[in-house]
Design a protein around this motif. Structure first.
Motif, PDB file in Angstrom:
ATOM      1  N   MET A   1      39.081  47.388  24.487  1.00 29.20           N
ATOM      2  CA  MET A   1      39.128  47.412  25.828  1.00 29.20           C
ATOM      3  C   MET A   1      38.164  47.612  27.029  1.00 29.20           C
ATOM      4  SD  MET A   1      42.895  47.837  25.684  1.00 29.20           S
ATOM      5  CE  MET A   1      43.515  48.392  24.925  1.00 29.20           C
ATOM      6  N   ALA A   2      37.429  48.204  26.693  1.00 30.45           N
ATOM      7  CA  ALA A   2      36.098  47.413  27.984  1.00 30.45           C
ATOM      8  C   ALA A   2      35.645  46.277  28.459  1.00 30.45           C
ATOM      9  CB  ALA A   2      35.196  48.244  27.912  1.00 30.45           C
ATOM     10  N   LEU A   3      35.496  45.620  27.576  1.00 32.25           N
ATOM     11  CA  LEU A   3      35.549  44.200  27.223  1.00 32.25           C
ATOM     12  C   LEU A   3      36.582  43.384  27.485  1.00 32.25           C
ATOM     13  CD1 LEU A   3      33.777  42.297  27.230  1.00 32.25           C
ATOM     14  CD2 LEU A   3      32.973  41.952  24.437  1.00 32.25           C
ATOM     15  N   ASN A   4      37.600  43.413  27.153  1.00 27.63           N
ATOM     16  CA  ASN A   4      38.742  42.421  26.797  1.00 27.63           C
ATOM     17  C   ASN A   4      39.729  42.644  28.223  1.00 27.63           C
ATOM     18  OD1 ASN A   4      37.644  41.484  24.421  1.00 27.63           O
ATOM     19  ND2 ASN A   4      39.342  41.658  23.202  1.00 27.63           N
ATOM     20  N   LEU A   5      39.600  43.644  28.697  1.00 28.01           N
ATOM     21  CA  LEU A   5      40.280  44.358  29.637  1.00 28.01           C
ATOM     22  C   LEU A   5      40.121  44.919  30.378  1.00 28.01           C
ATOM     23  CD1 LEU A   5      43.676  44.134  30.837  1.00 28.01           C
ATOM     24  CD2 LEU A   5      43.734  46.315  29.566  1.00 28.01           C
ATOM     25  N   ASP A   6      39.029  45.862  30.696  1.00 32.15           N
ATOM     26  CA  ASP A   6      38.306  46.523  31.962  1.00 32.15           C
ATOM     27  C   ASP A   6      37.402  45.719  32.756  1.00 32.15           C
ATOM     28  OD1 ASP A   6      39.598  48.796  30.397  1.00 32.15           O
ATOM     29  OD2 ASP A   6      37.992  49.851  30.567  1.00 32.15           O
ATOM     30  N   ALA A   7      36.934  44.459  31.900  1.00 29.14           N
ATOM     31  CA  ALA A   7      35.656  43.759  32.230  1.00 29.14           C
ATOM     32  C   ALA A   7      36.686  42.846  32.878  1.00 29.14           C
ATOM     33  CB  ALA A   7      35.031  43.431  31.156  1.00 29.14           C
ATOM     34  N   VAL A   8      37.864  42.297  32.510  1.00 30.75           N
ATOM     35  CA  VAL A   8      38.375  41.744  33.145  1.00 30.75           C
ATOM     36  C   VAL A   8      38.575  41.831  34.940  1.00 30.75           C
ATOM     37  CG1 VAL A   8      40.536  39.793  33.892  1.00 30.75           C
ATOM     38  CG2 VAL A   8      39.349  40.246  31.283  1.00 30.75           C
ATOM     39  N   PHE A   9      39.060  43.316  34.867  1.00 31.60           N
ATOM     40  CA  PHE A   9      39.376  43.817  35.814  1.00 31.60           C
ATOM     41  C   PHE A   9      38.736  43.744  36.929  1.00 31.60           C
ATOM     42  CE2 PHE A   9      39.294  47.988  38.596  1.00 31.60           C
ATOM     43  CZ  PHE A   9      40.024  47.726  39.301  1.00 31.60           C
ATOM     44  N   HIS A  10      37.462  44.262  36.543  1.00 30.40           N
ATOM     45  CA  HIS A  10      36.556  44.192  37.477  1.00 30.40           C
ATOM     46  C   HIS A  10      35.620  42.547  37.744  1.00 30.40           C
ATOM     47  CE1 HIS A  10      35.536  47.818  35.462  1.00 30.40           C
ATOM     48  NE2 HIS A  10      35.049  48.068  34.928  1.00 30.40           N
ATOM     49  N   CYS A  11      35.975  41.788  36.935  1.00 29.55           N
ATOM     50  CA  CYS A  11      36.135  40.377  37.582  1.00 29.55           C
ATOM     51  C   CYS A  11      36.366  39.613  38.553  1.00 29.55           C
ATOM     52  CB  CYS A  11      35.502  39.290  36.388  1.00 29.55           C
ATOM     53  SG  CYS A  11      33.496  40.288  34.951  1.00 29.55           S
ATOM     54  N   CYS A  12      37.633  40.105  38.167  1.00 30.60           N
ATOM     55  CA  CYS A  12      38.683  39.604  38.752  1.00 30.60           C
ATOM     56  C   CYS A  12      38.781  40.608  40.299  1.00 30.60           C
ATOM     57  CB  CYS A  12      40.927  40.267  38.848  1.00 30.60           C
ATOM     58  SG  CYS A  12      41.233  39.006  36.851  1.00 30.60           S
ATOM     59  N   GLN A  13      38.525  41.396  40.869  1.00 29.75           N
ATOM     60  CA  GLN A  13      38.713  42.198  41.661  1.00 29.75           C
ATOM     61  C   GLN A  13      37.455  41.690  42.417  1.00 29.75           C
ATOM     62  OE1 GLN A  13      37.207  46.933  41.594  1.00 29.75           O
ATOM     63  NE2 GLN A  13      39.147  46.664  42.772  1.00 29.75           N
ATOM     64  N   ALA A  14      36.268  41.447  41.599  1.00 32.76           N
ATOM     65  CA  ALA A  14      34.803  40.782  42.620  1.00 32.76           C
ATOM     66  C   ALA A  14      34.730  39.515  43.336  1.00 32.76           C
ATOM     67  CB  ALA A  14      33.430  41.285  41.772  1.00 32.76           C
ATOM     68  N   ALA A  15      35.570  38.947  42.588  1.00 33.54           N
ATOM     69  CA  ALA A  15      35.826  37.608  43.037  1.00 33.54           C
ATOM     70  C   ALA A  15      36.532  37.632  43.951  1.00 33.54           C
ATOM     71  CB  ALA A  15      36.619  36.804  41.764  1.00 33.54           C
ATOM     72  N   VAL A  16      37.867  38.173  44.287  1.00 29.30           N
ATOM     73  CA  VAL A  16      39.225  38.206  45.187  1.00 29.30           C
ATOM     74  C   VAL A  16      38.440  38.577  46.677  1.00 29.30           C
ATOM     75  CG1 VAL A  16      41.203  39.970  45.697  1.00 29.30           C
ATOM     76  CG2 VAL A  16      40.594  38.397  43.335  1.00 29.30           C
ATOM     77  N   ARG A  17      37.660  39.834  46.075  1.00 31.93           N
ATOM     78  CA  ARG A  17      36.711  40.230  47.266  1.00 31.93           C
ATOM     79  C   ARG A  17      36.403  39.239  47.548  1.00 31.93           C
ATOM     80  NH1 ARG A  17      34.983  46.279  44.715  1.00 31.93           N
ATOM     81  NH2 ARG A  17      36.685  47.343  45.006  1.00 31.93           N
ATOM     82  N   GLU A  18      35.626  37.914  47.317  1.00 29.98           N
ATOM     83  CA  GLU A  18      35.315  37.130  48.117  1.00 29.98           C
ATOM     84  C   GLU A  18      36.254  35.631  48.235  1.00 29.98           C
ATOM     85  OE1 GLU A  18      31.491  36.547  48.697  1.00 29.98           O
ATOM     86  OE2 GLU A  18      31.393  38.864  47.865  1.00 29.98           O
ATOM     87  N   MET A  19      36.884  35.828  47.601  1.00 26.08           N
ATOM     88  CA  MET A  19      37.889  35.046  47.913  1.00 26.08           C
ATOM     89  C   MET A  19      38.168  34.773  49.231  1.00 26.08           C
ATOM     90  SD  MET A  19      39.030  33.958  43.229  1.00 26.08           S
ATOM     91  CE  MET A  19      37.520  33.146  43.015  1.00 26.08           C
ATOM     92  N   LEU A  20      39.054  35.844  49.388  1.00 22.86           N
ATOM     93  CA  LEU A  20      39.351  36.325  50.685  1.00 22.86           C
ATOM     94  C   LEU A  20      38.810  36.050  51.915  1.00 22.86           C
ATOM     95  CD1 LEU A  20      41.051  39.352  49.029  1.00 22.86           C
ATOM     96  CD2 LEU A  20      42.401  37.586  49.651  1.00 22.86           C
ATOM     97  N   LYS A  21      37.481  36.084  52.019  1.00 22.53           N
ATOM     98  CA  LYS A  21      37.045  36.375  52.426  1.00 22.53           C
ATOM     99  C   LYS A  21      37.286  34.554  53.296  1.00 22.53           C
ATOM    100  CE  LYS A  21      33.442  39.056  51.138  1.00 22.53           C
ATOM    101  NZ  LYS A  21      31.990  39.162  51.048  1.00 22.53           N
ATOM    102  N   THR A  22      37.342  33.315  52.064  1.00 23.91           N
ATOM    103  CA  THR A  22      36.917  32.184  52.641  1.00 23.91           C
ATOM    104  C   THR A  22      37.863  31.832  52.782  1.00 23.91           C
ATOM    105  OG1 THR A  22      36.239  31.869  49.810  1.00 23.91           O
ATOM    106  CG2 THR A  22      34.487  31.950  50.830  1.00 23.91           C
ATOM    107  N   GLY A  23      39.581  32.113  51.686  1.00 24.61           N
ATOM    108  CA  GLY A  23      40.469  31.955  51.831  1.00 24.61           C
ATOM    109  C   GLY A  23      40.767  30.250  50.463  1.00 24.61           C
ATOM    110  N   TYR A  24      40.328  30.446  49.689  1.00 31.37           N
ATOM    111  CA  TYR A  24      40.298  29.932  48.098  1.00 31.37           C
ATOM    112  C   TYR A  24      39.541  30.243  47.008  1.00 31.37           C
ATOM    113  CZ  TYR A  24      40.318  25.840  45.260  1.00 31.37           C
ATOM    114  OH  TYR A  24      40.582  24.776  44.315  1.00 31.37           O
ATOM    115  N   GLY A  25      41.002  30.261  46.260  1.00 33.22           N
ATOM    116  CA  GLY A  25      39.796  30.487  45.044  1.00 33.22           C
ATOM    117  C   GLY A  25      41.523  30.511  44.188  1.00 33.22           C
ATOM    118  N   ARG A  26      40.585  30.148  42.633  1.00 34.50           N
ATOM    119  CA  ARG A  26      40.827  29.596  41.492  1.00 34.50           C
ATOM    120  C   ARG A  26      40.483  30.493  40.105  1.00 34.50           C
ATOM    121  NH1 ARG A  26      43.874  27.260  44.886  1.00 34.50           N
ATOM    122  NH2 ARG A  26      45.122  25.526  44.950  1.00 34.50           N
ATOM    123  N   ILE A  27      41.513  31.481  39.410  1.00 34.76           N
ATOM    124  CA  ILE A  27      41.303  32.748  39.580  1.00 34.76           C
ATOM    125  C   ILE A  27      42.056  32.076  37.300  1.00 34.76           C
ATOM    126  CG2 ILE A  27      40.918  35.268  37.946  1.00 34.76           C
ATOM    127  CD1 ILE A  27      40.903  36.320  40.595  1.00 34.76           C
TER     128      ILE A  27
END
Length: 246
Positions: free
Chosen positions: A109-135
């Motif tokens: 769960m930590a590697l397959n799910l929690d990690a995806v949450f962490h990575c998506c959240q960090a990425a979305v925070r960056e992508m919202l700044k630039t106005g573009y993103g593909r996840i």
């Protein structure tokens, strides 16, 4: 004539092997600057050295603070983040449910799910700044159907599907699209974690009668990570050789 795609910065978790490296390879071939994340610094650096415009990073994706710091480092090193592909994962133990080890459940769960949450959240925070993103999140056909004796893997991948749908719907009015891929068994080093009996079991469930190839998954991910993928979000794309029934 189709216009050339804009070069972006892409993070590929688990990018040093398995499905991650063929995906990183495809993104690099399209001109993207690729950050390869792996728990093993040496593997990450060796993989990056095989690609143009790539860099390797040691990242424990189960650690939210480490993910946030690594995301900031990638942006500082390579530029604004445009693409995230989450490939890091593990099959975990194969055991009857009544005997399934709690520590195996927590690890998966930590590697397959929690990690995806962490990575998506960090990425979305960056992508919202630039106005573009593909996840693009790598789930599994097991997340739709459930595989016997693989309760943690099946549940974690079902969680990735739900997470993807939720984020995709929430961000649907932004220029960020979020999708996931649900492969059946693919011929990678991760498959070596399985017993020969379980490998035969999953192969027998595929109507095409063979395992998938990593490049077949990478081709789909390449499109989902591109500008052409502009009206699909919160969606699930099968690469299952006909196994998927919905």
């Amino acid at each position: 004539m189709q216009a050339a795609e804009t070069a972006r910065v892409a993070i590929v978790t688990g990018g040093a092997g398995g499905l991650g490296f063929p995906i990183a390879e495809r993104l690099a071939a399209k001109g993207h600057r690729v950050a390869i994340w792996d728990i093993d610094a040496g593997r990450a650096e060796q993989a990056a050295a095989r690609l143009p415009n790539a860099r390797g990073y040691k990242v424990d994706v189960t650690d939210a603070a480490a993910v946030a710091a690594a995301t900031e480092k990638v942006v500082a090193d390579l530029g604004p983040l445009g693409i995230l592909v989450t490939c890091a994962g593990h099959n975990g133990p194969l055991a009857p449910f009544a005997e399934y080890p709690a520590e195996g459940w927590r690890f998966v769960m930590a590697l397959n799910l929690d990690a995806v949450f962490h990575c998506c959240q960090a990425a979305v925070r960056e992508m919202l700044k630039t106005g573009y993103g593909r996840i693009v999140n790598l789930a599994s056909i097991a997340g739709k159907e459930g595989n016997p004796n693989a309760v943690a893997y099946s549940a974690s991948k079902a969680g990735v599907i739900g997470l993807t749908k939720s984020i995709g719907k929430e961000l649907a009015t932004t220029p960020i699209v979020v999708n996931c891929v649900t492969p059946a068994a693919i011929e990678t080093e991760m498959l070596n974690q399985l017993t020969p009996e379980f490998k035969a079991f999953v192969t027998a469930k595929i109507p095409m009668g063979r395992l998938g190839r990593a490049e077949e998954v990478a081709a789909l991910v390449g499109w989902l990570a591109s500008e052409e993928c502009s009206f699909s979000t919160g969606a699930v794309f099968d690469v299952s050789g006909g196994r998927a029934t919905y």
